[in-house]
Design an enzyme around this catalytic site. Structure first.
Site, PDB file in Angstrom:
ATOM      1  CB  THR A 184      -1.067   0.164   1.320  1.00 37.86           C
ATOM      2  OG1 THR A 184      -1.616  -1.026   1.244  1.00 37.86           O
ATOM      3  CG2 THR A 184      -2.059   1.124   1.210  1.00 37.86           C
ATOM      4  CB  ALA A 232       7.092   4.012  -4.119  1.00 37.19           C
ATOM      5  CG  ASN A 233       6.153   0.220  -9.031  1.00 33.28           C
ATOM      6  OD1 ASN A 233       6.451  -0.868  -9.197  1.00 33.28           O
ATOM      7  ND2 ASN A 233       5.572   1.047  -9.853  1.00 33.28           N
ATOM      8  CG  PHE A 234       7.057  -4.497  -4.109  1.00 36.33           C
ATOM      9  CD1 PHE A 234       7.843  -4.848  -3.139  1.00 36.33           C
ATOM     10  CD2 PHE A 234       5.958  -3.629  -3.592  1.00 36.33           C
ATOM     11  CE1 PHE A 234       7.958  -4.300  -1.960  1.00 36.33           C
ATOM     12  CE2 PHE A 234       5.821  -3.445  -2.312  1.00 36.33           C
ATOM     13  CZ  PHE A 234       6.761  -3.618  -1.414  1.00 36.33           C
ATOM     14  CG  HIS A 249      -1.035   5.673 -11.763  1.00 39.38           C
ATOM     15  ND1 HIS A 249       0.211   6.531 -11.646  1.00 39.38           N
ATOM     16  CD2 HIS A 249      -0.562   4.530 -11.450  1.00 39.38           C
ATOM     17  CE1 HIS A 249       1.126   6.002 -11.308  1.00 39.38           C
ATOM     18  NE2 HIS A 249       0.698   4.656 -11.093  1.00 39.38           N
ATOM     19  CG  HIS A 250      -6.003   2.945 -12.225  1.00 40.75           C
ATOM     20  ND1 HIS A 250      -6.622   3.121 -10.933  1.00 40.75           N
ATOM     21  CD2 HIS A 250      -4.922   2.411 -11.691  1.00 40.75           C
ATOM     22  CE1 HIS A 250      -5.912   2.644  -9.999  1.00 40.75           C
ATOM     23  NE2 HIS A 250      -4.894   2.282 -10.540  1.00 40.75           N
ATOM     24  CE  LYS A 291      -1.036   5.852  -7.519  1.00 42.92           C
ATOM     25  NZ  LYS A 291      -0.926   4.760  -6.847  1.00 42.92           N
TER      26      LYS A 291
END
Length: 260
Positions: A88, A113-115, A147-148, A151
């Site tokens: 998250t 923040a981003n995997f 982003h979509h 979000k």
């Protein structure tokens, strides 16, 4: 490895698929709304979340819920002492608090923040590009992300991480600005702009611009599969690191600690 998933929305379902594809067993899926979750808990009942996870006896936890509930989950789950990956975003301002909690209860937590492995490759690429551009004063720099429209946070945590990586080597920029600009930016400000629209899965672009040319470095996600795979790989490395002693308990870790 036995994994408990806290949050079983679209991303949770994808993480479950990734985990099983990599040969792991998902022993619990915990959610507030998802009817196909193995355990449904009342909204805000973080003790119920912790009990559901403890009863499943997992080797590791992956949390992917919502910015409104992530801190409640972390506070409830950290004392279990089970290595936990938090996917998250939207809680950057709480990281020092979480690190202190982990140290106090000897918990182990890892976040990013981003995997996506691709995004983390991007971090290294843009640091080098920023180092090169920094040598030439005619180049300015900025960040854009899209982003979509579902979000919950803006700018994205990935965009903020990109900005922080850029500031490591582009010394002419000192501060990150995410608000709408109503005047000319200060040369020391790094502008991070955002857009939310439709079903865009995630696009991040770094611009290096001069009067002669523009260089754009873009990562565009085709789906959330890369994030799901990266979250599972991160938990694999976190659990292994704790077991072999290369990672200590009582700490908050980031992607750089696991993927050098």
């Amino acid at each position: 490895m036995k994994i408990a998933l806290v949050g079983f929305g679209k991303m949770g379902h994808m993480i479950k698929t990734s985990a099983e594809n990599f040969g792991h067993e998902v022993v619990a899926t915990v959610d507030v709304f998802a009817k196909d979750a193995s355990v449904l808990v009342p909204a805000g009942d973080y003790e119920a979340v912790a009990k559901a996870v403890k009863d499943a006896d997992p080797d590791g936890i992956i949390e992917f819920t919502h910015p409104d509930s992530v801190m409640g989950d972390i506070k409830a789950l950290l004392p279990l002492g089970i290595p936990m990956v938090v996917g998250t975003t939207g809680w950057n301002d709480k990281k020092e608090e979480v690190a202190a909690m982990a140290a106090e209860c000897n918990g182990v937590v890892m976040t990013s923040a981003n995997f996506s492995i691709g995004v983390n490759m991007l971090y290294k690429i843009i640091e080098e590009a920023a180092r090169l551009a920094n040598e030439y004063p005619e180049y300015d720099m900025s960040v854009f992300e899209a982003h979509h429209n579902q979000k919950a946070d803006s700018p994205s945590g990935t965009a903020l991480d990109i900005a922080k990586h850029l500031l490591k080597t582009f010394t002419r920029k000192e501060t990150i600005v995410t608000e709408t600009m109503h005047s000319r930016p200060d040369p020391k400000e790094l502008h991070v702009a955002s857009m939310r629209c439709g079903a865009i899965p995630g696009t991040h672009t770094v611009f290096f611009d001069s009067s002669a040319d523009t260089i754009e470095i873009t990562h565009r996600a085709r789906s959330r599969e890369g994030f799901a795979n990266g979250a599972v790989h991160s938990l694999e490395r976190l659990v292994a690191g704790v077991k072999n002693g290369s990672l200590a308990k009582g700490a908050l870790y980031g992607m750089d600690d696991l993927f050098n």
